[in-house]
Design a protein around this motif. Sequence first.
Motif, PDB file in Angstrom:
ATOM      1  N   PHE A  97       2.342   1.795  -3.406  1.00 55.37           N
ATOM      2  CA  PHE A  97       1.289   2.277  -4.310  1.00 55.37           C
ATOM      3  C   PHE A  97       1.004   3.759  -4.072  1.00 55.37           C
ATOM      4  O   PHE A  97       0.880   4.540  -5.029  1.00 55.37           O
ATOM      5  N   ASP A  98       0.913   4.160  -2.787  1.00 58.78           N
ATOM      6  CA  ASP A  98       0.659   5.562  -2.473  1.00 58.78           C
ATOM      7  C   ASP A  98       1.791   6.457  -2.957  1.00 58.78           C
ATOM      8  O   ASP A  98       1.557   7.558  -3.497  1.00 58.78           O
ATOM      9  N   ILE A  99       3.013   5.998  -2.801  1.00 56.60           N
ATOM     10  CA  ILE A  99       4.163   6.796  -3.254  1.00 56.60           C
ATOM     11  C   ILE A  99       4.149   6.960  -4.774  1.00 56.60           C
ATOM     12  O   ILE A  99       4.373   8.054  -5.308  1.00 56.60           O
ATOM     13  N   VAL A 124       1.513   6.784  -6.769  1.00 58.90           N
ATOM     14  CA  VAL A 124       0.393   7.649  -7.146  1.00 58.90           C
ATOM     15  C   VAL A 124       0.744   9.122  -6.907  1.00 58.90           C
ATOM     16  O   VAL A 124       0.491   9.988  -7.750  1.00 58.90           O
ATOM     17  N   ARG A 125       1.367   9.418  -5.767  1.00 60.09           N
ATOM     18  CA  ARG A 125       1.726  10.802  -5.466  1.00 60.09           C
ATOM     19  C   ARG A 125       2.790  11.331  -6.432  1.00 60.09           C
ATOM     20  O   ARG A 125       2.735  12.496  -6.839  1.00 60.09           O
ATOM     21  N   ASP A 136       0.825  -1.213   0.000  1.00 62.86           N
ATOM     22  CA  ASP A 136       0.000   0.000   0.000  1.00 62.86           C
ATOM     23  C   ASP A 136       0.852   1.252   0.000  1.00 62.86           C
ATOM     24  O   ASP A 136       0.529   2.244  -0.674  1.00 62.86           O
ATOM     25  N   ARG A 137       1.951   1.227   0.754  1.00 64.48           N
ATOM     26  CA  ARG A 137       2.812   2.399   0.811  1.00 64.48           C
ATOM     27  C   ARG A 137       3.494   2.664  -0.523  1.00 64.48           C
ATOM     28  O   ARG A 137       3.602   3.814  -0.961  1.00 64.48           O
TER      29      ARG A 137
END
Length: 307
Positions: A25-27, A29-30, A22-23
């Motif tokens: 993926f978040d990185i 996306v950002r 998840d982390r």
Amino acid sequence: MKSQIIKKKSFLNEFLNEGFGDRVFDIIVRLLVLLAVIITLYPFLYVLSISISSGSSVARGDVILWPVGFEFDTYNIVMKNKQLWVSYGNTFFYTAVGTFMNIVFTCIAAYPLSRRQFFLRRKLNFFIAFTMYFSGGLIPGYMVVTGLGLYNSRWAMIIPFLLSAYNVMICRSAMEAIPEDLFENAALEGANDFQILLKIAIPLIKPTLAVLTLYYAVARYNDFFNAMLYLGKTELQPLQMYLRKTLILASTEILQSAGATGVAAAAQSTLKIRYVCIVLATIPIIVICPFLQKYLVKGTMLGAVKE
């Protein structure tokens, strides 16, 4: 020692299994969003920087991102051109009147298509959807406009484009989402269809109408192809035609109309004049869009969640 190693391994396994994906993926996306913002924002900053930089800096190519040597003389030269303000007035007329009529006729077309008891509902929906895939073409459209005597008139930019089939479908879907009980209760109280449309349907779909207004207004504001076809008179042409002449054809007319001759005209960069025109043409859209932004998400999410 072994217990500490086992604890570290278990912690690492939990981190990898539960939160690592998840982390990451978040990185990602950002980073993608940041990249998109930079790619989108850079052209605006570059154009604005060119427009307010000194002519010598622009001619040397010193401007990369930030302005070099503030200078606003080119704005004065461009704003002294009378044709700019005539084109601005024409664009505001076409955008305001055209968008208002677009919304009115879109609501009138969408309301009966959203009523289940309307006996021609399915057939009209088919014919409207059919026009999204097949049309008469450019030449028949031109013949219709000229045959109706609309050529070289302001109505040539408004009447032939009163409806967008796609926007009618969006408005129809928004009205279909309104509970049928509201319409039935209003009819039992003696309200006719026009009263139901004005007092119930339209107030309940304001977010959708705000989005459609934005779509119609931007399309009207940026329209130059239809003006190129149907408007031969310069005094009727919109701002986009003025930009076309400035960006593609020449910028010398602006200098001559502003009285800039000789050394003063030579000192001004043609590229800078073009970018100043772009900035002046972009200002109205930048000012208006934030007021409709809060409705944009609501309108575009129409039908995404079913109760």
